[in-house]
Design a protein around this motif. Structure first.
Motif, PDB file in Angstrom:
ATOM      1  N   PRO A 172      41.991  14.769  -3.363  1.00 57.65           N
ATOM      2  CA  PRO A 172      42.606  13.730  -2.519  1.00 57.65           C
ATOM      3  C   PRO A 172      41.809  13.412  -1.264  1.00 57.65           C
ATOM      4  N   VAL A 173      41.032  14.362  -0.765  1.00 61.16           N
ATOM      5  CA  VAL A 173      40.205  14.099   0.421  1.00 61.16           C
ATOM      6  C   VAL A 173      39.043  13.189   0.062  1.00 61.16           C
ATOM      7  N   VAL A 174      38.483  13.368  -1.121  1.00 59.01           N
ATOM      8  CA  VAL A 174      37.411  12.476  -1.579  1.00 59.01           C
ATOM      9  C   VAL A 174      37.943  11.046  -1.701  1.00 59.01           C
ATOM     10  N   LEU A 175      39.150  10.897  -2.210  1.00 54.13           N
ATOM     11  CA  LEU A 175      39.754   9.567  -2.308  1.00 54.13           C
ATOM     12  C   LEU A 175      39.990   8.969  -0.908  1.00 54.13           C
ATOM     13  N   SER A 176      40.416   9.785   0.041  1.00 55.12           N
ATOM     14  CA  SER A 176      40.605   9.303   1.415  1.00 55.12           C
ATOM     15  C   SER A 176      39.285   8.838   2.018  1.00 55.12           C
ATOM     16  N   GLY A 188      34.171  13.635   9.582  1.00 58.56           N
ATOM     17  CA  GLY A 188      35.159  14.703   9.456  1.00 58.56           C
ATOM     18  C   GLY A 188      35.617  14.911   8.026  1.00 58.56           C
ATOM     19  N   LEU A 189      35.828  13.832   7.283  1.00 59.19           N
ATOM     20  CA  LEU A 189      36.258  13.952   5.889  1.00 59.19           C
ATOM     21  C   LEU A 189      35.167  14.587   5.019  1.00 59.19           C
ATOM     22  N   VAL A 190      33.913  14.229   5.276  1.00 55.02           N
ATOM     23  CA  VAL A 190      32.801  14.814   4.511  1.00 55.02           C
ATOM     24  C   VAL A 190      32.728  16.318   4.744  1.00 55.02           C
ATOM     25  N   ILE A 191      32.835  16.737   6.005  1.00 51.22           N
ATOM     26  CA  ILE A 191      32.764  18.164   6.331  1.00 51.22           C
ATOM     27  C   ILE A 191      33.941  18.917   5.722  1.00 51.22           C
ATOM     28  N   PHE A 192      35.102  18.295   5.706  1.00 53.30           N
ATOM     29  CA  PHE A 192      36.296  18.927   5.131  1.00 53.30           C
ATOM     30  C   PHE A 192      36.060  19.290   3.667  1.00 53.30           C
ATOM     31  N   GLY A 214      46.089  11.809   2.325  1.00 51.56           N
ATOM     32  CA  GLY A 214      45.225  12.545   1.410  1.00 51.56           C
ATOM     33  C   GLY A 214      44.687  13.824   2.020  1.00 51.56           C
ATOM     34  N   LEU A 215      44.304  13.752   3.294  1.00 52.48           N
ATOM     35  CA  LEU A 215      43.787  14.934   3.979  1.00 52.48           C
ATOM     36  C   LEU A 215      44.848  16.028   4.044  1.00 52.48           C
TER      37      LEU A 215
END
Length: 465
Positions: free
Chosen positions: A444-448, A352-356, A289-290
């Motif tokens: 897709p990053v939110v889903l990850s 890391g995903l939140v910051i992305f 997803g990322l």
């Protein structure tokens, strides 16, 4: 008369330095008994113990070496030189395509085609890396990349450089990199040793990112002053230098004797290890997803600079956007080992995903060049943190004999999101504009993030050293 040390009875390993009752032997001054000369004691060591020590040493391989030994130095310099050239080409190829086509879709396709070979050949390359000579695979891949890139300036000299040919070159370089990378995962672990993986990864990433700060800026300047094809010619030379340095490595890079089996069985073994390890399975899915988002975002960087920031492809400041992303990656590489020890690998992935997501939304909304520089840096911090953290965890949880297959499979699936993201981003950019495309790529990053939070990764903490 006091009994001399060389006349002492040789005791079993667990009894040395102890009295008959098992208590520690003490000197008359109160300290522990002096240790016997190591060379003399090794000569009297029981055969079973000697064999056990020998087996343990052989099993450890290079794990007992200091980090900067001879072979790691060759590896380190070869990779650094190659990365500098590749970072420059990452600016030159999209610039060439955008100049010749003015199409966001074709420009984004450069990133997608470079990643597509992992989806097509990743499993086979990983299995081959665990059964074929790894060093030979890497050298052959470097030479192939050099030859492919060298054809671009030659074609430009004859004024025969259409966009479709540049896309073919991008795909060919991606193919060579796929096979190189499959062998590189196994050789890296063999050269460094698992106890030093986090330190070595941090060093390599930090060095690469420093080069990625300077190389894109220099490439953008050179492309504006001269021609982007000159940048690709320099990159071709760096691949040849990398191949020559890799040829000097002496460490045995193979996984050891293997039983001849069908290729399908070896591929299945790597896939099964990845699937049956919940942490690796989750991190791989989150990485997909990322990288869907990353593929689209990077593929549209030149388009974003043009449509949102008002920077034409000839603008020298374009290279600074790549450099800002490299600065952010450098910060992430330096902080990652400490963050992993302090918070654990699971927390690192979540943050890391939140910051992305936050950085991507910021890039979609800004029109200021200075804010875009900061946004690219923050976005790159998050991207490298999540990807590098996943790679390190995968290396730590994978046996040496499976390194090539498992890491290539994991990267194939995680990085396999890149071409899809490039396609989605390019089409969305053509239809709705680059700002809407960036917002769509955040989904897709939110889903990850939701997947990681609901999995065992959330509490993951692995003691590295």
């Amino acid at each position: 008369m006091a009994r001399r040390w060389w006349r002492r009875r040789v005791l079993p390993p667990g009894r040395r330095g102890r009295c008959a009752d098992g208590s520690p032997r003490r000197r008359s001054g109160g300290g522990p008994a002096p240790r016997a000369d190591r060379h003399r004691r090794s000569a009297t060591r029981p055969a079973g113990l000697t064999q056990a020590v020998t087996q343990r040493t052989e099993a450890a391989g290079v794990e007992g070496r200091r980090l900067f030994h001879r072979d790691f130095s060759f590896w380190y310099v070869a990779r650094s030189i190659s990365v500098a050239g590749t970072a420059a080409s990452a600016v030159a190829l999209p610039l060439l395509v955008y100049r010749t086509s003015a199409s966001p879709t074709l420009t984004a396709a450069v990133v997608g085609l470079e990643a597509l070979p992992y989806l097509l050949f990743g499993l086979f390359a990983g299995a081959a890396a665990d059964r074929l000579p790894r060093k030979r695979m890497m050298i052959t891949a470097d030479v192939c990349c050099a030859l492919l890139l060298a054809t671009v300036p030659v074609a430009a000299l004859f004024d025969a450089l259409p966009s479709w040919y540049l896309l073919i070159v991008a795909f060919g370089v991606g193919c060579a990199f796929c096979w190189f990378d499959a062998a590189a995962w196994g050789t890296f672990v063999r050269i460094v040793g698992k106890p030093a993986l986090t330190r070595a990864n941090s060093l390599i990433w930090s060095t690469e990112i420093v080069l990625e700060i300077a190389a894109p800026a220099a490439a953008g300047l050179l492309a504006a002053i001269a021609d982007p094809t000159l940048v690709l010619a320099v990159d071709a030379a760096t691949y040849l230098v990398s191949a020559a340095l890799l040829a000097q490595i002496r460490t045995g890079l193979e996984s050891g004797p293997t039983v001849a089996r069908r290729l399908r069985a070896e591929i299945a073994e790597g896939v099964q290890h990845l699937w049956r390890t919940p942490v690796l399975r989750t991190l791989t899915a989150a990485g997909f997803g990322l990288n869907v988002a990353a593929g689209g975002v990077l593929g549209l960087l030149v388009v974003h600079a043009d449509q949102a920031l008002g920077l034409r492809p000839e603008d020298q400041r374009l290279g600074l956007l790549y450099a800002a992303a490299a600065v952010g990656s450098l910060i992430a590489a330096v902080l990652l080992p400490r963050a992993s020890r302090w918070a654990g690998q699971g927390t690192v992935s979540i943050v890391g995903l939140v910051i992305f997501v936050a950085a991507l939304i910021g890039l979609a909304g800004t029109s200021a060049f200075t804010l875009a520089l900061a946004g690219w840096a923050i976005w790159a911090v998050a991207r490298l943190t999540v990807n590098a953290n996943g790679i390190t965890v995968r290396q730590l949880l994978t046996p040496d004999a499976l390194q090539g297959r498992v890491n290539t499979t994991g990267r194939m699936l995680a990085w396999g999101g890149t071409p899809f993201g490039a396609l989605i981003g390019g089409l969305a950019g053509d239809t709705y504009g680059v700002r809407v495309a960036y917002l769509m790529l955040a989904v897709p990053v939110v889903l990850s993030l939701a997947l990681v939070v609901a999995s065992p990764v959330r509490g993951l903490r692995i003691a590295v050293d």
